[in-house]
Enzyme design. Structure first.
Site, PDB file in Angstrom:
ATOM      1  N   LEU A 192       0.822  -1.216   0.000  1.00 24.59           N
ATOM      2  CA  LEU A 192       0.000   0.000   0.000  1.00 24.59           C
ATOM      3  C   LEU A 192       0.857   1.268   0.000  1.00 24.59           C
ATOM      4  CD1 LEU A 192      -2.882  -1.158   2.361  1.00 24.59           C
ATOM      5  CD2 LEU A 192      -2.741  -1.280  -0.136  1.00 24.59           C
TER       6      LEU A 192
ATOM      7  N   HIS B 221      -5.509  24.058  20.937  1.00 22.96           N
ATOM      8  CA  HIS B 221      -6.508  24.305  19.897  1.00 22.96           C
ATOM      9  C   HIS B 221      -5.971  25.317  18.904  1.00 22.96           C
ATOM     10  CE1 HIS B 221     -10.393  24.800  18.013  1.00 22.96           C
ATOM     11  NE2 HIS B 221     -10.239  26.117  18.113  1.00 22.96           N
TER      12      HIS B 221
END
Ligand code: FAD
Ligand code: NAI
Length: 468
Positions: A188, A447
């Site tokens: 992959l 954040h």
């Protein structure tokens, strides 16, 4: 010459073991048959594959992601020669770095094929046929692994049309079509490189899933993502023949459960059906070192073989064939030899597939917990609900956390998404300390970060996530 330790093989297991041993004051030598250190990982594995994965991802970004962000660069042009040069330079920087580290740590480098010549003796046979034998109190075998091929199927690798991972790191031209035999990590990752550069990639996989052994839900979603990128999958298909045909090759496969055979033709075929331990020429039989049923060197919990003074680490013993697993075993043996309590926690070894997006996991999968009859809770959070992911147009994927229902201890974390291979480490640290999903959910996360999805998934195991 006489040493405290001679390490045979300088892949990530061997060179790390030697450096740690030297740092702990052991007189150390390494034996390496190649002209460069770093083994499979640095020369033909982790490092060159990541150089190509990064470069090919940038090529795709220039075609799609950048215009979507308002950055018009025109149609990107592939300079494959330069991309391959970038790979070669990256490998060189790493191998030179290892030469430096050997010198810095005063490790003697013995070039040639090493073999065990009796108790405390290692013979090194150089390319020019010259032999020397050194004495040592301890030997660590770190000879790694080699391409397994397809059991029962004759495969004639020419590394141009019928290739192993090594040839697939070096195609001089992008094949129009590439068949990848084996939907595991190599297939992959390297399939992604060539698909991004324009090849039509078909993966033929024996199992009903890609990435067998990974969490089933993650593997399924990831397969859908790869299909969107243009991958074709033939699952439950056992390859029974690989042969050259015209300018390309022909791959024959049949349903794993029995049935009619089919064939596909392609410009090139990558055989990525696993790797096998490499023990050739080491003189293990004569030394009395036992192997297991799969040809791996048998070791105990302290990485000792059955012969006193001989240890083994990395791909040549049982366990996941991962560079960081080999490195940690190298450190553990060096510590044991220096009288310390070296140890590897096999329950917390992260695994990362460096595709786009990345897939990362640590600990148990849902299937493993079910099989073991463990009562667990699962918390999930998708990147579509993460602000940073939206800002970066990287909303594909999710975080999944599995925690013990009674104790809330985190047992497994699985992430498919941009940067998954970096994010997984907060889970690994948590699990190393036996942390709970509440510990994770109550840890303040900056954040806006992708990692907030990890916090939200942890919250989802025992309460409700905030942003969903
Ligand atoms: P190796 O790295 O195989 O090193 C063994 C060394 O021993 C070699 O240098 C060899 O020449 C030498 N040697 C062998 N026999 C003798 C002898 N008799 N005398 C002297 N020297 C000898 N793992 C990851 O964790 N992350 C990845 O991203 C990753 N990507 C990979 C990509 C590819 C294409 C491949 C093929 C593998 C990848 N791996 C990856 C797996 C990783 O490369 C191996 O797990 C790792 O290299 C094992 O380390 P090792 O030290 O046990 O052995
Ligand atoms: P793998 O074991 O990951 O995958 C091999 C796949 O081939 C399996 O899914 C198997 O079912 C399939 N297969 C076997 N015989 C088949 C047949 N006849 N027909 C069709 N399918 C068949 O092995 P892979 O990808 O070759 O990688 C080898 C090792 O290298 C792995 O152990 C992996 O850990 C390591 N590696 C790690 C990377 C990473 O950590 N990012 C990257 C690349 C390799």
């Amino acid at each position: 010459m006489s040493y405290d330790l001679v390490v045979i093989g300088t892949g990530p297991g061997g060179y790390v073991c030697a450096i740690k041993a030297a740092q702990l004051g052991l007189k150390t030598a390494v034996v390496e048959k190649l002209s460069t250190h770093g083994g499979t990982c640095v020369n033909v594995g982790c490092i060159p594959s990541k150089a190509l994965l990064h470069a090919s991802e940038a090529f795709v970004a220039a075609s799609h992601a950048l215009p979507d962000l308002g950055v018009e660069v025109g149609k990107p042009k592939l300079n494959l020669k330069k991309m391959l040069e970038h790979k070669v330079k990256t490998v060189e920087q790493n191998t030179k770095g290892l030469d430096f580290l050997m010198k810095k740590n005063k490790i003697d480098v013995l070039r040639g094929v090493g073999s065990i010549a009796g108790k405390g003796k290692v013979t090194v046979k150089a390319d020019d046929g010259k032999e020397q034998t050194v004495e040592t109190k301890n030997i660590v075998i770190a000879t790694g692994s080699d391409v397994a091929g397809i059991p029962g199927v004759e495969v004639k690798f020419d590394e141009k049309v019928i290739v192993s991972s090594t040839g697939a790191l070096d195609f001089a031209k992008v094949p129009d079509s590439l068949v990848v035999v084996g939907g595991g990590v190599i297939g992959l990752e390297l399939g992604s490189v060539w698909a991004r550069l324009g090849a039509k990639v078909t993966v033929v996989e024996y199992l009903d899933t890609i990435l067998g052994g990974m969490d089933g839900e993650v593997a399924k979603q990831f397969q859908r993502m790869l299909a969107k990128q243009g991958f074709d999958f033939k699952l439950g298909a056992k390859v029974t023949g690989v042969a050259k045909s015209g300018k390309g090759a022909r791959v024959t496969f049949e349903p794993a459960k029995g049935g009619e055979a089919e064939t596909i033709e392609a410009d090139a075929v990558l055989i990525a059906t696993g790797r096998k331990p490499y023990t050739e020429g080491l003189g293990l039989k004569e030394a009395g070192v036992e192997l297991d049923e799969r040809g791996r060197i048998k070791t105990d919990g302290h990485l000792r073989t059955n012969v006193e003074g001989i240890y083994a680490i990395g791909d040549v013993i049982a366990g996941p064939m991962l560079a960081h697993k080999a490195e940690d075993e190298g450190v553990a043996v060096a510590e044991i030899l220096a009288g310390q309590a070296g140890h590897v926690n096999y329950d917390v070894i992260p695994g990362v597939v460096y595709t786009s997006p990345e897939v990362a996991s640590v600990g148990k999968t849902e299937e493993e917990l079910k099989k073991a009859g463990v009562d667990y809770t699962a918390g999930k959070f998708p990147f579509t609900a993460n602000g940073r992911a939206r800002a970066m147009l990287q909303t594909d994927g999710f975080v999944k956390i599995l925690a013990d229902k009674k104790t809330d201890r985190v047992l497994g974390v699985h992430i498919v998404g941009f940067g998954a291979g970096e994010m997984i480490h907060e889970a690994a640290v948590l699990m190393e300390f036996g942390g709970s999903s509440e510990d994770l959910a109550r840890t303040c996360h900056a954040h806006p970060t992708m990692s907030e999805a990890v916090k939200e998934a942890a919250l989802a195991t025992f309460a409700k996530p905030i942003h969903m």
